[in-house]
Design a protein around this motif. Structure first.
Motif, PDB file in Angstrom:
ATOM      1  N   UNK A  94     -25.072 -14.606  53.530  1.00 37.59           N
ATOM      2  CA  UNK A  94     -26.042 -15.701  53.524  1.00 37.59           C
ATOM      3  C   UNK A  94     -25.724 -16.606  54.706  1.00 37.59           C
ATOM      4  N   UNK A  95     -26.625 -16.700  55.698  1.00 33.91           N
ATOM      5  CA  UNK A  95     -26.371 -17.578  56.847  1.00 33.91           C
ATOM      6  C   UNK A  95     -26.282 -19.039  56.402  1.00 33.91           C
ATOM      7  N   UNK A  96     -25.459 -19.807  57.084  1.00 35.63           N
ATOM      8  CA  UNK A  96     -25.271 -21.205  56.701  1.00 35.63           C
ATOM      9  C   UNK A  96     -26.578 -21.993  56.775  1.00 35.63           C
ATOM     10  N   UNK A  97     -27.455 -21.620  57.688  1.00 31.91           N
ATOM     11  CA  UNK A  97     -28.725 -22.353  57.808  1.00 31.91           C
ATOM     12  C   UNK A  97     -29.642 -22.144  56.603  1.00 31.91           C
ATOM     13  N   UNK A  98     -29.327 -21.174  55.754  1.00 35.23           N
ATOM     14  CA  UNK A  98     -30.107 -20.963  54.530  1.00 35.23           C
ATOM     15  C   UNK A  98     -29.629 -21.830  53.374  1.00 35.23           C
ATOM     16  N   UNK A  99     -28.561 -22.581  53.599  1.00 37.77           N
ATOM     17  CA  UNK A  99     -28.042 -23.487  52.562  1.00 37.77           C
ATOM     18  C   UNK A  99     -28.929 -24.729  52.511  1.00 37.77           C
ATOM     19  N   UNK A 100     -29.446 -25.024  51.312  1.00 44.92           N
ATOM     20  CA  UNK A 100     -30.303 -26.201  51.118  1.00 44.92           C
ATOM     21  C   UNK A 100     -29.483 -27.461  50.942  1.00 44.92           C
ATOM     22  N   UNK A 101     -28.322 -27.344  50.312  1.00 45.06           N
ATOM     23  CA  UNK A 101     -27.505 -28.521  50.088  1.00 45.06           C
ATOM     24  C   UNK A 101     -26.506 -28.294  48.973  1.00 45.06           C
ATOM     25  N   UNK A 102     -25.807 -29.356  48.627  1.00 50.27           N
ATOM     26  CA  UNK A 102     -24.739 -29.306  47.632  1.00 50.27           C
ATOM     27  C   UNK A 102     -25.141 -30.126  46.409  1.00 50.27           C
ATOM     28  N   UNK A 103     -24.992 -29.511  45.240  1.00 49.66           N
ATOM     29  CA  UNK A 103     -25.317 -30.176  43.980  1.00 49.66           C
ATOM     30  C   UNK A 103     -24.115 -30.958  43.452  1.00 49.66           C
ATOM     31  N   UNK A 104     -24.357 -31.717  42.397  1.00 48.53           N
ATOM     32  CA  UNK A 104     -23.313 -32.511  41.765  1.00 48.53           C
ATOM     33  C   UNK A 104     -22.165 -31.612  41.277  1.00 48.53           C
ATOM     34  N   UNK A 105     -20.917 -31.953  41.581  1.00 54.56           N
ATOM     35  CA  UNK A 105     -19.794 -31.137  41.116  1.00 54.56           C
ATOM     36  C   UNK A 105     -19.690 -31.141  39.589  1.00 54.56           C
ATOM     37  N   UNK A 106     -19.133 -30.073  39.059  1.00 52.16           N
ATOM     38  CA  UNK A 106     -18.795 -29.992  37.642  1.00 52.16           C
ATOM     39  C   UNK A 106     -17.283 -29.811  37.553  1.00 52.16           C
ATOM     40  N   UNK A 107     -16.730 -29.981  36.355  1.00 49.71           N
ATOM     41  CA  UNK A 107     -15.281 -29.916  36.202  1.00 49.71           C
ATOM     42  C   UNK A 107     -14.925 -28.995  35.040  1.00 49.71           C
ATOM     43  N   UNK A 108     -13.919 -28.167  35.275  1.00 46.11           N
ATOM     44  CA  UNK A 108     -13.499 -27.243  34.227  1.00 46.11           C
ATOM     45  C   UNK A 108     -12.548 -27.951  33.256  1.00 46.11           C
ATOM     46  N   UNK A 109     -11.988 -27.177  32.328  1.00 41.57           N
ATOM     47  CA  UNK A 109     -11.132 -27.771  31.294  1.00 41.57           C
ATOM     48  C   UNK A 109      -9.866 -28.406  31.877  1.00 41.57           C
ATOM     49  N   UNK A 110      -9.460 -27.937  33.051  1.00 45.57           N
ATOM     50  CA  UNK A 110      -8.279 -28.506  33.707  1.00 45.57           C
ATOM     51  C   UNK A 110      -8.662 -29.660  34.644  1.00 45.57           C
ATOM     52  N   UNK A 111      -9.924 -30.083  34.569  1.00 46.46           N
ATOM     53  CA  UNK A 111     -10.454 -31.186  35.377  1.00 46.46           C
ATOM     54  C   UNK A 111     -10.545 -30.844  36.865  1.00 46.46           C
ATOM     55  N   UNK A 205     -25.608 -39.492  27.387  1.00 47.46           N
ATOM     56  CA  UNK A 205     -24.497 -39.994  26.584  1.00 47.46           C
ATOM     57  C   UNK A 205     -24.040 -38.990  25.540  1.00 47.46           C
ATOM     58  N   UNK A 206     -24.894 -38.005  25.245  1.00 47.21           N
ATOM     59  CA  UNK A 206     -24.539 -37.008  24.262  1.00 47.21           C
ATOM     60  C   UNK A 206     -23.933 -35.762  24.890  1.00 47.21           C
ATOM     61  N   UNK A 207     -23.896 -35.768  26.241  1.00 46.38           N
ATOM     62  CA  UNK A 207     -23.449 -34.602  26.971  1.00 46.38           C
ATOM     63  C   UNK A 207     -22.078 -34.825  27.556  1.00 46.38           C
ATOM     64  N   UNK A 208     -21.394 -33.763  27.838  1.00 41.65           N
ATOM     65  CA  UNK A 208     -20.118 -33.859  28.531  1.00 41.65           C
ATOM     66  C   UNK A 208     -19.972 -32.667  29.445  1.00 41.65           C
ATOM     67  N   UNK A 209     -19.316 -32.860  30.571  1.00 35.89           N
ATOM     68  CA  UNK A 209     -19.042 -31.767  31.503  1.00 35.89           C
ATOM     69  C   UNK A 209     -17.578 -31.393  31.365  1.00 35.89           C
ATOM     70  N   UNK A 210     -17.337 -30.105  31.131  1.00 36.55           N
ATOM     71  CA  UNK A 210     -15.954 -29.677  30.969  1.00 36.55           C
ATOM     72  C   UNK A 210     -15.675 -28.495  31.893  1.00 36.55           C
TER      73      UNK A 210
END
Length: 210
Positions: A94-111, A205-210
């Protein structure tokens, strides 16, 4: 669903919305990055997923995932990590110019921070890919229209020590269940691509990212 969400105008809109976060997140270190491949399968807009090899070590073997992995010291940034890992896992360049952008990071169980990188990979036949069998058992695509249908969306409630802890989205009725971090990233992607068509049914408020 907005019919033009993968059109040139849709791409410009998404790039514009992601520009600030992309510049900020590319300058930060992260533990891992994944590519969220936007593709067209027989003319139908879709997301490309992998099924992690059942031979892998760890708790996520056999899970649905986006291509990606740990950041390497030689990677310039999270975008290069996602593109490198996609090539290693799927043989897909995938060429870099095909990258649209970066989404919000998520975090695993080890943060640890996992950064999703959104890219357009164009018309694609998932069956034509030759994934690395050491890492990937299967490659498949789910149409955006499928992911946006309410009957294919659900939530999993998690308890810890006998008490409600957090809730995560899950996407059903495809060849495999999409859950965990991959489902959260899918939700972020749908909110960006089709904001009028996808509305999470739970308050943040009812959601959490793990």
């Amino acid at each position: 669903m907005q019919p033009d969400c993968l059109s040139a105008e849709g791409e410009r809109r998404c790039r514009r919305l992601l520009a600030g976060a992309t510049a900020r997140l590319r300058a930060r270190p992260a533990a891992a990055a994944v590519l969220v491949p936007l593709c067209s399968v027989r003319g139908v807009p879709a997301l490309l997923y992998t099924l992690r090899s059942s031979r892998l070590a760890g708790s996520h073997k056999g899970d649905v995932s986006f291509p990606g992995g740990k950041c390497d010291p030689n990677d310039q940034d999270v975008v290069h990590t996602a593109l490198r890992e996609t090539h290693e896992e799927l043989g897909l360049t995938v060429p870099e110019e095909h990258v649209w952008g970066v989404l919000r990071p998520v975090h695993d169980r080890q943060k640890a921070s996992v950064v999703p990188v959104l890219a357009g990979v164009g018309p694609l036949d998932p069956q034509s890919l030759r994934p690395n069998p050491e890492e990937v058992d299967e490659v498949f695509a789910l149409p955006l229209a499928h992911l946006l249908q309410a009957q294919n969306q659900g939530y999993t409630h998690f308890c810890q020590h006998g008490h409600f802890s957090y809730t995560l989205p899950v996407f059903l009725h495809g060849p495999h269940r999409v859950w965990g971090l991959t489902a959260i990233i899918t939700e972020f992607t749908l909110q960006l691509l089709a904001p009028g068509a996808y509305q999470p049914r739970l308050a943040s408020s009812e959601r959490a990212t793990v």
